[in-house]
Design a protein around this motif. Structure first.
Motif, PDB file in Angstrom:
ATOM      1  N   ASN A 190     -14.094  16.154 -16.382  1.00  0.00           N
ATOM      2  CA  ASN A 190     -13.365  16.515 -15.182  1.00  0.00           C
ATOM      3  C   ASN A 190     -13.144  18.005 -15.142  1.00  0.00           C
ATOM      4  O   ASN A 190     -13.325  18.709 -16.147  1.00  0.00           O
ATOM      5  CB  ASN A 190     -12.057  15.723 -15.047  1.00  0.00           C
ATOM      6  CG  ASN A 190     -10.923  16.269 -15.887  1.00  0.00           C
ATOM      7  OD1 ASN A 190     -11.089  17.134 -16.734  1.00  0.00           O
ATOM      8  ND2 ASN A 190      -9.730  15.741 -15.659  1.00  0.00           N
ATOM      9  N   ALA A 191     -12.799  18.493 -13.969  1.00  0.00           N
ATOM     10  CA  ALA A 191     -12.590  19.924 -13.802  1.00  0.00           C
ATOM     11  C   ALA A 191     -11.610  20.157 -12.665  1.00  0.00           C
ATOM     12  O   ALA A 191     -11.637  19.438 -11.658  1.00  0.00           O
ATOM     13  CB  ALA A 191     -13.907  20.632 -13.502  1.00  0.00           C
ATOM     14  N   ASN A 192     -10.763  21.137 -12.860  1.00  0.00           N
ATOM     15  CA  ASN A 192      -9.813  21.553 -11.827  1.00  0.00           C
ATOM     16  C   ASN A 192     -10.480  22.677 -11.040  1.00  0.00           C
ATOM     17  O   ASN A 192     -10.625  23.791 -11.555  1.00  0.00           O
ATOM     18  CB  ASN A 192      -8.511  22.009 -12.479  1.00  0.00           C
ATOM     19  CG  ASN A 192      -7.432  22.300 -11.473  1.00  0.00           C
ATOM     20  OD1 ASN A 192      -7.296  23.423 -11.004  1.00  0.00           O
ATOM     21  ND2 ASN A 192      -6.679  21.282 -11.111  1.00  0.00           N
ATOM     22  N   ILE A 193     -10.901  22.364  -9.822  1.00  0.00           N
ATOM     23  CA  ILE A 193     -11.766  23.262  -9.058  1.00  0.00           C
ATOM     24  C   ILE A 193     -11.123  23.649  -7.739  1.00  0.00           C
ATOM     25  O   ILE A 193     -10.554  22.808  -7.040  1.00  0.00           O
ATOM     26  CB  ILE A 193     -13.131  22.591  -8.800  1.00  0.00           C
ATOM     27  CG1 ILE A 193     -13.859  22.347 -10.130  1.00  0.00           C
ATOM     28  CG2 ILE A 193     -13.994  23.436  -7.866  1.00  0.00           C
ATOM     29  CD1 ILE A 193     -15.147  21.559 -10.004  1.00  0.00           C
ATOM     30  N   ARG A 194     -11.271  24.921  -7.434  1.00  0.00           N
ATOM     31  CA  ARG A 194     -10.846  25.430  -6.123  1.00  0.00           C
ATOM     32  C   ARG A 194     -12.111  25.684  -5.316  1.00  0.00           C
ATOM     33  O   ARG A 194     -12.839  26.632  -5.609  1.00  0.00           O
ATOM     34  CB  ARG A 194     -10.042  26.705  -6.308  1.00  0.00           C
ATOM     35  CG  ARG A 194      -9.308  27.191  -5.083  1.00  0.00           C
ATOM     36  CD  ARG A 194      -8.442  28.387  -5.431  1.00  0.00           C
ATOM     37  NE  ARG A 194      -7.667  28.841  -4.282  1.00  0.00           N
ATOM     38  CZ  ARG A 194      -6.877  29.904  -4.313  1.00  0.00           C
ATOM     39  NH1 ARG A 194      -6.751  30.610  -5.421  1.00  0.00           N
ATOM     40  NH2 ARG A 194      -6.207  30.261  -3.224  1.00  0.00           N
ATOM     41  N   PRO A 195     -12.408  24.851  -4.324  1.00  0.00           N
ATOM     42  CA  PRO A 195     -13.678  25.004  -3.603  1.00  0.00           C
ATOM     43  C   PRO A 195     -13.769  26.296  -2.791  1.00  0.00           C
ATOM     44  O   PRO A 195     -14.836  26.921  -2.721  1.00  0.00           O
ATOM     45  CB  PRO A 195     -13.708  23.786  -2.679  1.00  0.00           C
ATOM     46  CG  PRO A 195     -12.781  22.807  -3.307  1.00  0.00           C
ATOM     47  CD  PRO A 195     -11.694  23.650  -3.937  1.00  0.00           C
ATOM     48  N   ARG A 196     -12.667  26.672  -2.169  1.00  0.00           N
ATOM     49  CA  ARG A 196     -12.645  27.878  -1.344  1.00  0.00           C
ATOM     50  C   ARG A 196     -11.375  28.647  -1.651  1.00  0.00           C
ATOM     51  O   ARG A 196     -10.392  28.081  -2.133  1.00  0.00           O
ATOM     52  CB  ARG A 196     -12.659  27.508   0.148  1.00  0.00           C
ATOM     53  CG  ARG A 196     -13.867  26.745   0.622  1.00  0.00           C
ATOM     54  CD  ARG A 196     -13.738  26.388   2.109  1.00  0.00           C
ATOM     55  NE  ARG A 196     -14.906  25.703   2.626  1.00  0.00           N
ATOM     56  CZ  ARG A 196     -15.124  24.408   2.483  1.00  0.00           C
ATOM     57  NH1 ARG A 196     -14.264  23.666   1.848  1.00  0.00           N
ATOM     58  NH2 ARG A 196     -16.212  23.871   3.007  1.00  0.00           N
ATOM     59  N   ILE A 197     -11.371  29.919  -1.336  1.00  0.00           N
ATOM     60  CA  ILE A 197     -10.185  30.729  -1.563  1.00  0.00           C
ATOM     61  C   ILE A 197      -9.026  30.238  -0.709  1.00  0.00           C
ATOM     62  O   ILE A 197      -7.860  30.431  -1.040  1.00  0.00           O
ATOM     63  CB  ILE A 197     -10.487  32.222  -1.294  1.00  0.00           C
ATOM     64  CG1 ILE A 197      -9.360  33.107  -1.842  1.00  0.00           C
ATOM     65  CG2 ILE A 197     -10.723  32.478   0.197  1.00  0.00           C
ATOM     66  CD1 ILE A 197      -9.675  34.587  -1.814  1.00  0.00           C
ATOM     67  N   THR A 198      -9.329  29.560   0.381  1.00  0.00           N
ATOM     68  CA  THR A 198      -8.293  29.099   1.308  1.00  0.00           C
ATOM     69  C   THR A 198      -7.815  27.686   1.016  1.00  0.00           C
ATOM     70  O   THR A 198      -6.943  27.172   1.714  1.00  0.00           O
ATOM     71  CB  THR A 198      -8.826  29.149   2.750  1.00  0.00           C
ATOM     72  OG1 THR A 198     -10.030  28.387   2.827  1.00  0.00           O
ATOM     73  CG2 THR A 198      -9.090  30.589   3.174  1.00  0.00           C
ATOM     74  N   THR A 199      -8.391  27.027   0.006  1.00  0.00           N
ATOM     75  CA  THR A 199      -7.991  25.647  -0.300  1.00  0.00           C
ATOM     76  C   THR A 199      -7.394  25.572  -1.691  1.00  0.00           C
ATOM     77  O   THR A 199      -7.772  26.327  -2.582  1.00  0.00           O
ATOM     78  CB  THR A 199      -9.185  24.690  -0.200  1.00  0.00           C
ATOM     79  OG1 THR A 199     -10.195  25.117  -1.117  1.00  0.00           O
ATOM     80  CG2 THR A 199      -9.747  24.665   1.207  1.00  0.00           C
ATOM     81  N   PRO A 200      -6.461  24.642  -1.907  1.00  0.00           N
ATOM     82  CA  PRO A 200      -5.877  24.495  -3.239  1.00  0.00           C
ATOM     83  C   PRO A 200      -6.868  23.831  -4.198  1.00  0.00           C
ATOM     84  O   PRO A 200      -7.826  23.184  -3.776  1.00  0.00           O
ATOM     85  CB  PRO A 200      -4.661  23.596  -2.997  1.00  0.00           C
ATOM     86  CG  PRO A 200      -5.027  22.802  -1.792  1.00  0.00           C
ATOM     87  CD  PRO A 200      -5.859  23.719  -0.932  1.00  0.00           C
ATOM     88  N   ALA A 201      -6.601  23.980  -5.480  1.00  0.00           N
ATOM     89  CA  ALA A 201      -7.447  23.357  -6.484  1.00  0.00           C
ATOM     90  C   ALA A 201      -7.171  21.858  -6.559  1.00  0.00           C
ATOM     91  O   ALA A 201      -6.047  21.403  -6.319  1.00  0.00           O
ATOM     92  CB  ALA A 201      -7.207  23.999  -7.840  1.00  0.00           C
ATOM     93  N   SER A 202      -8.208  21.106  -6.894  1.00  0.00           N
ATOM     94  CA  SER A 202      -8.099  19.660  -7.091  1.00  0.00           C
ATOM     95  C   SER A 202      -8.888  19.282  -8.322  1.00  0.00           C
ATOM     96  O   SER A 202      -9.759  20.028  -8.769  1.00  0.00           O
ATOM     97  CB  SER A 202      -8.654  18.898  -5.880  1.00  0.00           C
ATOM     98  OG  SER A 202      -7.954  19.207  -4.703  1.00  0.00           O
ATOM     99  N   VAL A 203      -8.578  18.093  -8.839  1.00  0.00           N
ATOM    100  CA  VAL A 203      -9.310  17.597 -10.006  1.00  0.00           C
ATOM    101  C   VAL A 203     -10.483  16.744  -9.534  1.00  0.00           C
ATOM    102  O   VAL A 203     -10.307  15.823  -8.738  1.00  0.00           O
ATOM    103  CB  VAL A 203      -8.396  16.775 -10.926  1.00  0.00           C
ATOM    104  CG1 VAL A 203      -9.204  16.173 -12.075  1.00  0.00           C
ATOM    105  CG2 VAL A 203      -7.277  17.653 -11.474  1.00  0.00           C
TER     106      VAL A 203
END
Length: 121
Positions: A96-109
């Motif tokens: 798993n990874a905690n990823i922020r897809p865009r600078i404008t979106t929060p990170a998700s797992v």
């Protein structure tokens, strides 16, 4: 869309080694912590190891000294080296990874689909 794909699982004899890889793809702005979990038949998913973006690692007591987690930030990939494998390590291993897809979106797992590791003679 972010995807995590594991590889490297298989059948190995007790005392053997495997190296698991988990490659991320898709739109990624940043990746924070990454980790490996496993789930044996009839058991709950459990933590194996984690690694932060600063390469700080954490291991389950059952794998300390045998497994090593690492990451290649240039490739957005996390690895798990499994040495001195035991039958009780048999499980499906998930990254798993905690990823922020865009600078404008929060990170998700995000989770991969898993790779089977079987330790048997």
């Amino acid at each position: 869309q972010v995807q995590l794909v594991e590889s490297g699982g298989g059948l190995v004899q007790p005392g053997g080694s495997l190296r698991l890889s988990c490659a991320t793809s898709g739109r990624i702005f940043s990746i924070n912590a990454m980790g490996w979990y496993r789930q044996a038949p009839g058991k709950q998913r459990e933590l194996v190891a984690t690694i932060t973006s600063d390469d700080i690692t954490n291991y389950a007591d059952s794998v300390k000294g045998r497994f090593t987690i690492s990451r290649d930030n240039a490739k957005n990939t996390v690895y798990l080296q499994l040495n001195n494998l035991k039958p009780e390590d048999t499980a499906v291993y998930y990254c798993n990874a905690n990823i922020r897809p865009r600078i404008t979106t929060p990170a998700s797992v995000y989770w991969g689909q898993g790779t089977q590791v079987t330790v048997s003679s």
